[in-house]
Design a protein around this motif. Structure first.
Motif, PDB file in Angstrom:
ATOM      1  N   PRO B 148      54.034  43.293  -6.230  1.00  6.67           N
ATOM      2  CA  PRO B 148      54.441  43.687  -7.587  1.00  6.67           C
ATOM      3  C   PRO B 148      54.860  45.158  -7.713  1.00  6.67           C
ATOM      4  O   PRO B 148      55.821  45.477  -8.419  1.00  6.67           O
ATOM      5  N   HIS B 149      54.178  46.064  -7.002  1.00  7.51           N
ATOM      6  CA  HIS B 149      54.491  47.483  -7.185  1.00  7.51           C
ATOM      7  C   HIS B 149      55.873  47.858  -6.670  1.00  7.51           C
ATOM      8  O   HIS B 149      56.473  48.843  -7.116  1.00  7.51           O
ATOM      9  N   ASN B 150      56.409  47.060  -5.695  1.00  8.75           N
ATOM     10  CA  ASN B 150      57.710  47.444  -5.123  1.00  8.75           C
ATOM     11  C   ASN B 150      58.837  46.492  -5.524  1.00  8.75           C
ATOM     12  O   ASN B 150      59.978  46.677  -5.093  1.00  8.75           O
ATOM     13  N   ILE B 151      58.511  45.492  -6.352  1.00 10.24           N
ATOM     14  CA  ILE B 151      59.442  44.376  -6.564  1.00 10.24           C
ATOM     15  C   ILE B 151      60.727  44.805  -7.275  1.00 10.24           C
ATOM     16  O   ILE B 151      61.775  44.170  -7.115  1.00 10.24           O
ATOM     17  N   GLN B 152      60.669  45.889  -8.025  1.00 10.57           N
ATOM     18  CA  GLN B 152      61.871  46.333  -8.753  1.00 10.57           C
ATOM     19  C   GLN B 152      62.632  47.425  -8.009  1.00 10.57           C
ATOM     20  O   GLN B 152      63.641  47.927  -8.504  1.00 10.57           O
ATOM     21  N   SER B 153      62.157  47.784  -6.827  1.00 10.72           N
ATOM     22  CA  SER B 153      62.785  48.894  -6.100  1.00 10.72           C
ATOM     23  C   SER B 153      63.881  48.397  -5.161  1.00 10.72           C
ATOM     24  O   SER B 153      63.750  47.335  -4.554  1.00 10.72           O
ATOM     25  N   ASP B 154      64.914  49.185  -5.045  1.00  8.02           N
ATOM     26  CA  ASP B 154      65.942  48.954  -4.026  1.00  8.02           C
ATOM     27  C   ASP B 154      65.298  49.198  -2.660  1.00  8.02           C
ATOM     28  O   ASP B 154      64.763  50.285  -2.421  1.00  8.02           O
ATOM     29  N   PRO B 155      65.329  48.228  -1.761  1.00  6.10           N
ATOM     30  CA  PRO B 155      64.668  48.453  -0.459  1.00  6.10           C
ATOM     31  C   PRO B 155      65.348  49.515   0.396  1.00  6.10           C
ATOM     32  O   PRO B 155      64.778  49.956   1.400  1.00  6.10           O
ATOM     33  N   GLY B 156      66.543  49.937   0.019  1.00  7.66           N
ATOM     34  CA  GLY B 156      67.209  50.997   0.780  1.00  7.66           C
ATOM     35  C   GLY B 156      67.494  50.547   2.196  1.00  7.66           C
ATOM     36  O   GLY B 156      67.993  49.455   2.412  1.00  7.66           O
ATOM     37  N   ARG B 157      67.128  51.360   3.174  1.00 14.78           N
ATOM     38  CA  ARG B 157      67.422  51.037   4.570  1.00 14.78           C
ATOM     39  C   ARG B 157      66.452  50.002   5.142  1.00 14.78           C
ATOM     40  O   ARG B 157      66.591  49.588   6.290  1.00 14.78           O
ATOM     41  N   HIS B 158      65.459  49.613   4.373  1.00 15.41           N
ATOM     42  CA  HIS B 158      64.523  48.601   4.830  1.00 15.41           C
ATOM     43  C   HIS B 158      65.021  47.207   4.416  1.00 15.41           C
ATOM     44  O   HIS B 158      65.869  47.073   3.555  1.00 15.41           O
ATOM     45  N   GLN B 159      64.462  46.188   5.081  1.00 20.02           N
ATOM     46  CA  GLN B 159      64.844  44.816   4.756  1.00 20.02           C
ATOM     47  C   GLN B 159      63.708  44.177   3.960  1.00 20.02           C
ATOM     48  O   GLN B 159      62.562  44.150   4.421  1.00 20.02           O
ATOM     49  N   ARG B 160      64.027  43.677   2.769  1.00 16.96           N
ATOM     50  CA  ARG B 160      62.973  43.073   1.955  1.00 16.96           C
ATOM     51  C   ARG B 160      62.638  41.672   2.459  1.00 16.96           C
ATOM     52  O   ARG B 160      63.550  40.895   2.772  1.00 16.96           O
ATOM     53  N   VAL B 161      61.344  41.372   2.544  1.00 19.92           N
ATOM     54  CA  VAL B 161      60.889  40.008   2.829  1.00 19.92           C
ATOM     55  C   VAL B 161      59.916  39.617   1.725  1.00 19.92           C
ATOM     56  O   VAL B 161      59.044  40.392   1.342  1.00 19.92           O
ATOM     57  N   ASN B 162      60.100  38.404   1.209  1.00 20.83           N
ATOM     58  CA  ASN B 162      59.325  37.977   0.044  1.00 20.83           C
ATOM     59  C   ASN B 162      58.091  37.172   0.400  1.00 20.83           C
ATOM     60  O   ASN B 162      57.217  36.994  -0.442  1.00 20.83           O
ATOM     61  N   ASN B 163      58.042  36.685   1.624  1.00 21.81           N
ATOM     62  CA  ASN B 163      56.898  35.867   2.024  1.00 21.81           C
ATOM     63  C   ASN B 163      56.916  35.746   3.553  1.00 21.81           C
ATOM     64  O   ASN B 163      57.845  36.205   4.224  1.00 21.81           O
ATOM     65  N   TRP B 164      55.865  35.091   4.083  1.00 18.80           N
ATOM     66  CA  TRP B 164      55.752  35.003   5.538  1.00 18.80           C
ATOM     67  C   TRP B 164      56.766  34.050   6.166  1.00 18.80           C
ATOM     68  O   TRP B 164      57.105  34.183   7.335  1.00 18.80           O
ATOM     69  N   GLU B 165      57.265  33.090   5.394  1.00 18.90           N
ATOM     70  CA  GLU B 165      58.326  32.217   5.935  1.00 18.90           C
ATOM     71  C   GLU B 165      59.575  33.026   6.252  1.00 18.90           C
ATOM     72  O   GLU B 165      60.242  32.809   7.265  1.00 18.90           O
ATOM     73  N   GLU B 166      59.889  33.956   5.379  1.00 22.85           N
ATOM     74  CA  GLU B 166      61.061  34.800   5.638  1.00 22.85           C
ATOM     75  C   GLU B 166      60.844  35.677   6.886  1.00 22.85           C
ATOM     76  O   GLU B 166      61.762  35.886   7.666  1.00 22.85           O
ATOM     77  N   ILE B 167      59.619  36.169   7.053  1.00 22.83           N
ATOM     78  CA  ILE B 167      59.320  36.955   8.262  1.00 22.83           C
ATOM     79  C   ILE B 167      59.478  36.086   9.504  1.00 22.83           C
ATOM     80  O   ILE B 167      60.072  36.501  10.507  1.00 22.83           O
ATOM     81  N   SER B 168      58.981  34.860   9.414  1.00 24.20           N
ATOM     82  CA  SER B 168      59.086  33.922  10.530  1.00 24.20           C
ATOM     83  C   SER B 168      60.545  33.715  10.920  1.00 24.20           C
ATOM     84  O   SER B 168      60.896  33.706  12.107  1.00 24.20           O
ATOM     85  N   LYS B 169      61.415  33.557   9.911  1.00 28.20           N
ATOM     86  CA  LYS B 169      62.837  33.321  10.213  1.00 28.20           C
ATOM     87  C   LYS B 169      63.470  34.532  10.895  1.00 28.20           C
ATOM     88  O   LYS B 169      64.367  34.394  11.723  1.00 28.20           O
ATOM     89  N   ILE B 170      63.015  35.715  10.558  1.00 25.71           N
ATOM     90  CA  ILE B 170      63.593  36.929  11.157  1.00 25.71           C
ATOM     91  C   ILE B 170      63.049  37.154  12.573  1.00 25.71           C
ATOM     92  O   ILE B 170      63.798  37.504  13.488  1.00 25.71           O
ATOM     93  N   LEU B 171      61.752  36.924  12.758  1.00 29.55           N
ATOM     94  CA  LEU B 171      61.117  37.358  14.015  1.00 29.55           C
ATOM     95  C   LEU B 171      60.917  36.262  15.052  1.00 29.55           C
ATOM     96  O   LEU B 171      60.817  36.561  16.252  1.00 29.55           O
ATOM     97  N   LEU B 172      60.858  35.000  14.619  1.00 25.02           N
ATOM     98  CA  LEU B 172      60.474  33.943  15.579  1.00 25.02           C
ATOM     99  C   LEU B 172      61.644  33.030  15.932  1.00 25.02           C
ATOM    100  O   LEU B 172      62.646  33.006  15.257  1.00 25.02           O
TER     101      LEU B 172
END
Lengths: 172, 172
Positions: B148-172
């Motif tokens: 919640p604290h970062n949800i309205q922020s532009d991630p800038g040079r970072h890549q936003r992930v909303n849940n662990w499924e999204e992390i799985s798709k990126i890393l596995l």
């Protein structure tokens, strides 16, 4: 500002003082320095694992001679971190924090790292008494702090320092 | 093998669940998600410092949905470290170790790092919910885990992930 990672046990905290004391209390006779020189700590003191898991072992360790004023000055000139491979001994965590707060009140919580492996540490300079920590270090300068277990070893690509005065001459 | 540093609070441990619960217990009314979105945690929950210093806060935090099996698989394919900026709350250290041992028994003590600042961390990938940790990261890939604290922020040079499924798709 260069970043420096300074180890606790065997660099700031005189753990050999504790080993000798507890070993003597158990076996009734003080072990000689030459009996433990050149041996891994666990060989030099057969019951060492009990000692390090004893409440108060880390909290009551004396300071290595002369370290406080030099660390204080390093803290002015470098981006200083205290990095301790403390995770093997969970009991040690609060004791180490209290010990640092007592002897190094100028070091903030932001500057303290407790880890298992030091491979993840990113710094320019590392001071440590264990080859296992220095050998994987990727910074420019790795200082091997003399302790009985490493005293007979060739420092290799690391630079041996025998006391805090020598560190002061190199860094300050 | 690429090294990955994974944050605990707000990435593995659902600290917002604890914030909402303790805030409701204190004020008698459940705060709405939209009341805390886009605000630093300390603004969203005015008495948060008391909560995080309460015994059991970290020990009883629930898991972020779906993280365990994905972390387990990441642990097979990457040089994984759990890196928590835990030093601000010394009480949390043993609780965090116990929590990890309960939920992630496959993670060894060698893989755990408790620090203050994460600037000293050397890794290729970092997953964190705080810009203050990601912004100083020098590795290739920095994933901003939505909270919640970062949800309205532009991630800038970072890549936003909303849940662990999204992390799985990126890393596995």
């Amino acid at each position: 500002m260069k970043r420096i990672a300074i180890d606790m046990d065997g660099v700031l905290a005189d753990v050999y003082h504790q080993f000798f004391k507890m070993d003597e209390a158990e076996f009734g006779q003080r072990r000689k320095l030459q009996d433990v020189e050149g041996k891994p700590e666990r060989e030099g003191f057969p019951h060492i694992m009990e000692y390090v898991n004893t409440k108060g072992f880390f909290r009551t360790a004396p300071l290595i001679a002369g370290c406080v004023p030099i660390v204080k000055e390093i803290n002015q000139q470098y981006d200083l971190y205290i990095v301790s491979a403390a995770m093997e001994f969970p009991l040690s965590l609060p004791e180490k924090l209290e010990w640092l707060a007592e002897h190094f009140p100028f070091i903030t919580w932001q500057q303290i790292v407790f880890c298992g492996s030091k491979q993840i540490i990113r710094a320019d300079i590392m001071i440590d008494d264990h080859f296992r920590n220095l050998d994987s270090f990727t910074g420019d300068t790795s200082l091997l702090f003399s302790q009985p277990h490493n005293i007979q070893s060739d420092p290799g690509r690391h630079q041996r320092v025998n006391n805090w005065e020598e560190i002061s001459k190199i860094l300050l």
